[in-house]
Design a protein around this motif. Structure first.
Motif, short mmCIF file in Angstrom:
data_model
loop_
_atom_site.label_atom_id
_atom_site.label_comp_id
_atom_site.label_asym_id
_atom_site.label_seq_id
_atom_site.Cartn_x
_atom_site.Cartn_y
_atom_site.Cartn_z
N ARG A 252 -69.96 12.48 57.47
CA ARG A 252 -70.43 12.74 56.12
C ARG A 252 -71.64 11.84 55.83
O ARG A 252 -71.65 10.66 56.20
CB ARG A 252 -69.34 12.45 55.10
N PRO A 253 -72.65 12.36 55.14
CA PRO A 253 -73.83 11.55 54.81
C PRO A 253 -73.46 10.32 54.00
O PRO A 253 -72.56 10.35 53.16
CB PRO A 253 -74.69 12.52 53.99
N HIS A 254 -74.16 9.24 54.26
CA HIS A 254 -73.91 7.99 53.54
C HIS A 254 -75.21 7.19 53.50
O HIS A 254 -76.27 7.68 53.91
CB HIS A 254 -72.81 7.20 54.26
N TYR A 255 -75.14 5.95 53.04
CA TYR A 255 -76.33 5.09 53.02
C TYR A 255 -76.00 3.72 53.61
O TYR A 255 -75.03 3.07 53.21
CB TYR A 255 -76.86 4.88 51.60
N PHE A 256 -76.79 3.31 54.59
CA PHE A 256 -76.81 1.94 55.09
C PHE A 256 -78.27 1.55 55.22
O PHE A 256 -79.11 2.37 55.66
CB PHE A 256 -76.13 1.83 56.46
N PRO A 257 -78.64 0.33 54.86
CA PRO A 257 -80.06 -0.05 54.89
C PRO A 257 -80.65 -0.12 56.29
O PRO A 257 -81.86 0.00 56.47
CB PRO A 257 -80.07 -1.44 54.23
N PHE A 258 -79.81 -0.28 57.31
CA PHE A 258 -80.34 -0.49 58.67
C PHE A 258 -80.29 0.78 59.51
O PHE A 258 -80.63 0.73 60.70
CB PHE A 258 -79.57 -1.62 59.37
N THR A 259 -79.85 1.90 58.96
CA THR A 259 -79.87 3.17 59.71
C THR A 259 -80.42 4.29 58.82
O THR A 259 -80.30 4.24 57.60
CB THR A 259 -78.45 3.56 60.19
N GLU A 260 -81.03 5.27 59.47
CA GLU A 260 -81.58 6.43 58.73
C GLU A 260 -81.76 7.60 59.72
O GLU A 260 -82.58 7.48 60.64
CB GLU A 260 -82.92 6.07 58.09
N PRO A 261 -81.01 8.69 59.59
CA PRO A 261 -79.98 8.91 58.58
C PRO A 261 -78.72 8.09 58.86
O PRO A 261 -78.51 7.63 59.98
CB PRO A 261 -79.70 10.41 58.72
#
Length: 338
Positions: free
Chosen positions: A244-253
């Motif tokens: 599931r999509p999420h947010y971490f500052p050190f990865t994208e996506p």
């Protein structure tokens, strides 16, 4: 008429036989076989003998030395046997024996070893780093600027010199990239620390295993394939895996990973087990700056990273209801994993 060496041998054998204990036997050994002993001194006297006498006396000297040595060893064995017999005589064989419990590895250690073995089969090597880190390794190099919520000192433990206890084992990934140019495939396992309120699912100290893979043309498909394989090896081949999509500052996506398996308690429920994503170009830039080169050029190299909580995986796999049980050293709990 017997030779003086033969007389010396007979005298030594009589003293050996009459020795009352090991100390007396050792005194006799030194007297005859010591550096200045009676038999040893004959070796020096050999120099003064006539040429024709030397072979005869030399042969006899060896025979005498061997005979005395053998007698001392035999007498020593007799003393040892007497000691052992005396000790055994004091044992009451009708009494029950002393039980010895067989220990086992802590469930978290079992979980860690199990995870490492699976990742090693996929070609990952194990990397290590310190628990006490700088803000650069813990935040700056991982694209987490000073105004990011994770930098709030209430979320971790800071030391008086500005260093801190690492909040994740991602710090080891940065250190690995500093040391080794790509391609790179490592896992980092160890403790992490956060100022969480301690309850059934949170602890100030927990354990993580994180992975990093950097190479040419690495994609999200590679990431999903690796994690699906790992989770099915861990929880069973019927395990369903969802991203599931999420947010971490050190990865994208960035993605969160959920599992569902009939082999687990509450098998119809999706359980979050990991965070992952493609390495953010800003992380590569920070590493290049630290290395003073362009080894991790984001135009050429790509990579993925993931992190799994060992405590959470163990709780799911072993059906443990409270994370605090891992640190309480309650033998009633630990014996279940023997």
């Amino acid at each position: 008429m017997s030779h003086p060496l033969e007389q010396l041998r007979d005298e030594a054998l009589r003293e050996i036989e009459s020795a009352s204990d090991e100390q007396a036997l050792e005194t006799t050994r030194v007297k005859y076989l010591g550096r200045s002993g009676s038999i040893s001194s004959w070796g020096e006297q050999m120099k003064a003998l006539a040429k024709e006498e030397k072979p005869v006396v030399g042969k006899l000297l060896n025979e005498v030395r061997n005979a005395v040595t053998a007698a001392i060893e035999t007498r020593n064995a007799q003393f040892r046997l007497q000691k052992e017999s005396g000790a055994l005589a004091k044992i009451d064989i009708s009494l029950p024996g002393t039980p010895h419990e067989i220990g086992s590895l802590h469930p978290l250690h079992q979980m860690q070893e199990r995870a490492i073995q699976i990742f090693r089969r996929m070609g990952f090597t194990l990397a290590e780093g310190p628990d006490v880190e700088t803000e650069w390794y813990c935040f700056d190099a991982l694209n987490t600027p000073p105004d990011h919520p994770a930098r709030n000192e209430q979320d971790t433990f800071y030391l008086s010199d500005g260093r801190l206890l690492r909040t994740h084992t991602s710090t080891v990934q940065i250190r690995a990239m500093e040391s080794v140019p790509p391609p790179l495939r490592v896992i980092a396992s160890g403790a992490a620390y956060r100022r969480d309120e301690v309850d059934a699912t949170h602890s100030a100290q927990f354990h993580q295993i994180e992975g990093l893979y950097v190479d040419e043309n690495v994609s999200v498909a590679d990431l999903k394939g690796e994690l699906e394989f790992f989770l099915r090896e861990l929880f069973g081949s019927e395990t369903e895996v969802q991203f599931r999509p999420h947010y971490f500052p050190f990865t994208e996506p960035s993605l969160e990973v959920y599992v569902r398996s009939k082999a687990l308690k509450g098998g119809e429920r999706w359980i979050e087990v990991a965070g992952c994503g493609m390495v953010h170009p800003a992380v590569f830039e920070a590493v290049n700056k630290a290395r003073s080169d362009k080894a991790y050029d984001a135009e050429k190299w790509s990579g993925y990273a993931f992190g799994l909580g060992m405590d959470r995986l163990a709780m799911i796999l072993f059906d443990i209801p409270d994370i605090r049980l891992f640190a309480q050293n309650d033998l009633r709990f630990l014996r279940q994993f023997a």
